[in-house]
Design a protein around this motif. Structure first.
Motif: not given
Length: 324
Positions: A183-196
């Motif tokens: 927290h606070p980065l990791i919270d409701r609505g946080t999104r993960l994106a990746t080149g995988a």
């Protein structure tokens, strides 16, 4: 904040990389991780802990720590169970896992404990300045030397790392980076994106959202979108299918806050994905863990090892374990 561990390779014993440029607008920075690897003749205890990083607005941007865990004690538990003992020392942060990552295993006539010993042993400070530090350690259960050079330039954090085999025989080892964000980065609505392109669920502990051993095309919902604290969940899987320059971002749109991580897929062709969001009620979390980690890895969870070859040319090659 953009967090960009970036690693490119050159031939020879030392391989380094350069960082991504800082993007304009918002609260973004870069943390540029540059991998330097050698194998040849050759944090502080518990790993390097970054409690908070600040943007140019001088506000806390991201915590690499876990919520609700007790403070580290002067004499951590020593139970003989490497899983218990490793977690007794863990308070979040960014560890390097070597010579083992994951469950304890037999290797070369000894036992390599849970997540190896690199995050548990003391590191020597070889040089330090207000914006850089060079650290080194040698392991005891494997003849390996690790050296890390950590530098901060503006909003960029860069880590250059070298792994050296001190023995005249080749060794097969795991080499994984373990930055955990909270927290606070990791919270409701946080999104993960990746080149995988693929997500491989763990065969034994996939968590509450994935089927054990299943393979998915990325992105996978709801793994790619994080919940609030009132929606407990967990996940453990492996991201794979990266191109030469592997990357991921973790973005909290509500805070206009993001982290970007890049590294060379030649060295770390996979990334372990771990989410512990109040989902486990057993040791060590007891419902208190609040962290998300995407971990550049040499192995897709116990199947591949990095071979550290001896010799003055400091060369590496990837091999497949007999179990693979």
């Amino acid at each position: 904040m953009r967090y960009s561990p970036s690693r490119t390779w050159r031939r020879g014993s030392r391989r380094t990389g350069s960082g991504s440029p800082t993007s304009p607008g918002g609260r973004r920075g870069t943390a540029d991780l540059t991998g330097a690897e050698g194998a040849g003749r050759s944090g502080p205890r518990g790993g390097h802990r970054v409690r908070r990083t600040r943007s140019d607005r001088a506000e806390p941007v991201v915590h690499l720590a876990l919520v609700g865990l007790p403070r580290a004690v002067a004499s951590p538990l020593t139970t003989g169970n490497s899983h218990v003992d490793w977690h007794a020392r863990y308070r979040g942060g960014w560890q390097v896992l070597c010579p083992n990552a994951g469950d304890e295993r037999q290797a070369y006539g000894t036992v390599w404990g849970f997540h190896g010993e690199a995050a548990l042993v003391a590191w020597r400070v070889l040089a330090a300045s207000p914006s850089a530090i060079i650290l080194e350690t040698e392991l005891t259960t494997a003849p390996l030397r690790l050296q890390r050079e950590i530098t901060v330039s503006g909003q960029t954090l860069r880590v250059a790392e070298r792994l050296t085999n001190l023995a005249p025989v080749p060794l097969q080892v795991h080499w994984v980076h373990h930055p955990a964000f909270g927290h606070p980065l990791i919270d409701r609505g946080t999104r993960l994106a990746t080149g995988a392109t693929r997500l491989l669920a763990d065969q034994t502990i996939p968590g509450s959202m994935l089927d054990a051993g299943a393979a998915y095309d990325w992105p996978v919902e709801p793994v790619a979108t994080l919940p609030g604290c009132e929606e407990p969940r967990s996940a453990f899987a492996c991201l794979t299918g990266f191109t030469d320059r592997a990357w991921y971002t973790i973005t909290n749109p509500r805070l206009d806050l993001s982290v970007r991580v890049t590294w060379p897929a030649r060295t770390w062709p996979h990334a372990w994905l771990w989410q512990q969001l109040h989902g486990s009620t057993a040791y060590p979390w007891f419902g208190r863990g609040h962290a998300c980690a995407i971990e550049p890895a040499s192995t897709p969870r116990h199947r591949d090892d990095r071979q550290a070859r001896p010799g003055p040319r400091h060369r590496h090659r990837t091999v497949r374990d007999a179990r693979g």
